[in-house]
Design an enzyme around this catalytic site. Structure first.
Site, PDB file in Angstrom:
ATOM      1  N   ASP A  81     -38.964  75.842  -4.963  1.00  0.00           N
ATOM      2  CA  ASP A  81     -38.818  76.463  -3.636  1.00  0.00           C
ATOM      3  C   ASP A  81     -40.140  76.523  -2.876  1.00  0.00           C
ATOM      4  OD1 ASP A  81     -36.043  77.104  -4.128  1.00  0.00           O
ATOM      5  OD2 ASP A  81     -36.760  78.738  -5.396  1.00  0.00           O
TER       6      ASP A  81
ATOM      7  N   LYS B 274     -40.955  71.503  -0.800  1.00  0.00           N
ATOM      8  CA  LYS B 274     -41.079  70.069  -1.068  1.00  0.00           C
ATOM      9  C   LYS B 274     -40.331  69.232  -0.036  1.00  0.00           C
ATOM     10  CE  LYS B 274     -39.451  70.704  -5.220  1.00  0.00           C
ATOM     11  NZ  LYS B 274     -39.460  72.169  -5.242  1.00  0.00           N
TER      12      LYS B 274
ATOM     13  N   GLY C 161     -32.650  72.500  -4.235  1.00  0.00           N
ATOM     14  CA  GLY C 161     -32.342  72.485  -2.810  1.00  0.00           C
ATOM     15  C   GLY C 161     -33.590  72.377  -1.973  1.00  0.00           C
ATOM     16  N   HIS C 162     -33.485  71.659  -0.866  1.00  0.00           N
ATOM     17  CA  HIS C 162     -34.584  71.535   0.080  1.00  0.00           C
ATOM     18  C   HIS C 162     -34.076  71.920   1.465  1.00  0.00           C
ATOM     19  CE1 HIS C 162     -36.769  69.521  -3.010  1.00  0.00           C
ATOM     20  NE2 HIS C 162     -36.132  68.377  -2.912  1.00  0.00           N
TER      21      HIS C 162
ATOM     22  N   GLN D 239     -36.922  71.423  -8.313  1.00  0.00           N
ATOM     23  CA  GLN D 239     -37.470  72.589  -9.011  1.00  0.00           C
ATOM     24  C   GLN D 239     -39.005  72.589  -8.980  1.00  0.00           C
ATOM     25  OE1 GLN D 239     -35.009  70.693 -11.036  1.00  0.00           O
ATOM     26  NE2 GLN D 239     -33.354  71.882 -10.164  1.00  0.00           N
TER      27      GLN D 239
END
Length: 428
Positions: free
Chosen positions: A13, A16, A40-41, A223
């Site tokens: 988080d 990225k 998730g991005h 991650q």
């Protein structure tokens, strides 16, 4: 031209997606090399916000080819839903490529994940319940289903039946769960075959040829370093290798082809799920970081645990990844604090420790040793160069750079694509 790895240097988080998206216009391929839709991005383009879970961030850059590598575990229903959502918003997803060797998350993997975590009770790991761990376990146990199996019904049926012979015994006898019918699983998995067929390729060959031809290839980890199954805060980790070495195995390229390894650092620290977190805050400062930083998981929807910057884990990330650069994100969130504590070392059993302890027990008992750095009150979101930042903000960045062991080459001063200060080019 470079081949780059871009990865999280904390517990994930870190931002990225924004970093990858910023490079997207200059990159020919963006490759996800591990994880699944447990990552998730969030990428902000103009006034549009995109939440990506399984797709590489390069999907938003028109000239870039996004690739899902062999090290990723793919939930076909989630992938197709995500593609459909982007198509509806006018994003061209036709260039996506998927490794035929990537493993598929099946309905029974998701079931096993949920019932196992529920059974653990207070000892639960904090998984997302999306079947990631059980799919990687099947991969290692050589009972997994791969993308290429969708195109051979006989093989698919044999593999599903073999996997369920054991899993149904466990589900019924240990968890009191009804048996899963193999035919139903096969029918569902086959329903995805035609929709995915056009995306499947020998991505290892493609990527090696691209690098040899001078193309720019960016390997994007999900991650973060401290969630790596080998090098993270085990057992409170993910089931794959987000660290730099994972890019080689998860995409099928040799380490000698990687030119740079970029670590993404948040200007403070967060993590989602259970596990040790030495700098975690339980006071008004922690709540302020959560509120100002919008710290809610893109995929999980869970509030992130928040704490001050931890230079010990930053140094560790530099070491285990061979980091050449850092991208520091969310510096703007710290605007308004008179003093900003930074963890420079730990106290463990009365001793000062400046490197991450290898012992799980020691890390659980680590107490942060802080140094206070002067804060700033000026709005930094319009800063375009390092010299535009307030002096105290500049000093904060330089202090983090000195403590972390690699140069900070870019700084995020806001969520937007253009709210970034570039100090040194990642593509030089």
């Amino acid at each position: 031209m470079p081949a780059l790895v871009l990865l999280g240097a904390q517990w994930g988080d870190e931002g990225k997606g924004k970093a990858t998206d910023l490079l997207g216009g200059s990159v020919d391929y963006v490759v996800r090399y591990q994880g699944g839709n447990n990552a998730g991005h969030t990428v902000v383009v103009g006034d549009q916000k995109y939440a990506l879970h399984l797709l590489p961030s390069g999907i938003l850059s028109p000239g870039c080819t996004p690739v899902i590598g062999n090290g990723v575990v793919v939930d076909p229903a989630v992938l197709l839903s995500e593609l459909s959502g982007l198509n509806e918003r006018g994003v061209d997803t036709s260039k996506l490529l998927i490794s035929g060797n990537a493993h598929l998350i099946t309905p029974y993997n998701i079931t096993v994940d949920k019932v196992t975590e529920r059974f653990l009770g207070k000892r639960k790991i904090g998984t997302t319940g999306r079947g990631i761990g059980p799919t990687y376990a099947d991969k290692i146990n050589r009972t997994g289903i791969r993308v290429q199996d969708l195109f051979d019904e006989s093989i698919l049926h044999q593999k599903v039946e073999a996997a369920l012979d054991f899993k149904n015994q466990v589900l019924a006898k240990l968890y009191n769960h009804r048996a899963i019918v193999a035919d139903q699983v096969v029918e569902e998995m086959l329903s995805y075959a035609d929709q995915l067929r056009g995306f499947v390729a020998d991505t290892t060959l493609l990527l090696n040829n691209a690098i040899d031809d001078g193309k720019v290839v960016l390997f994007e980890g999900g991650q973060g370093t401290l969630l790596d199954v080998d090098h993270g805060t085990y057992p409170f980790v993910t089931s794959s290798n987000p660290t730099a070495g994972g890019a080689c195995t998860g995409a099928g390229v040799g380490p000698t082809k990687i030119n740079r390894v970029i670590g993404i650092l948040k200007a403070y620290t967060t993590r989602v799920g259970a596990g040790p977190f030495p700098t975690e805050l339980f006071d008004d400062d922690g709540e302020a970081l959560r509120r100002i930083g919008g710290e809610r998981g893109v995929t999980t929807g869970r509030d992130r645990r928040c704490g001050w910057f931890d230079a010990v884990i930053a140094r560790y990330a530099t070491r285990v990844n061979g980091l050449t650069d850092f991208f520091l994100t969310k510096l703007d969130v710290l605007t308004g604090w008179e003093q900003i504590p930074v963890c420079v070392a730990y106290e463990i059993d009365g001793k000062r420790v400046e490197e991450l302890p290898y012992s799980q027990s020691d890390f659980h008992h680590a107490k942060p040793i802080y140094e206070n750095l002067p804060g700033w009150s000026e709005d930094i979101t319009k800063a375009k160069t390092f010299s535009d930042l307030p002096k105290n903000a500049q000093a904060y960045v330089k202090a983090l750079e000195d403590m972390s062991g690699a140069p900070i080459s870019a700084i995020g001063v806001g969520p937007g694509r253009d709210e970034t200060i570039e100090i040194n080019s990642f593509l030089s």
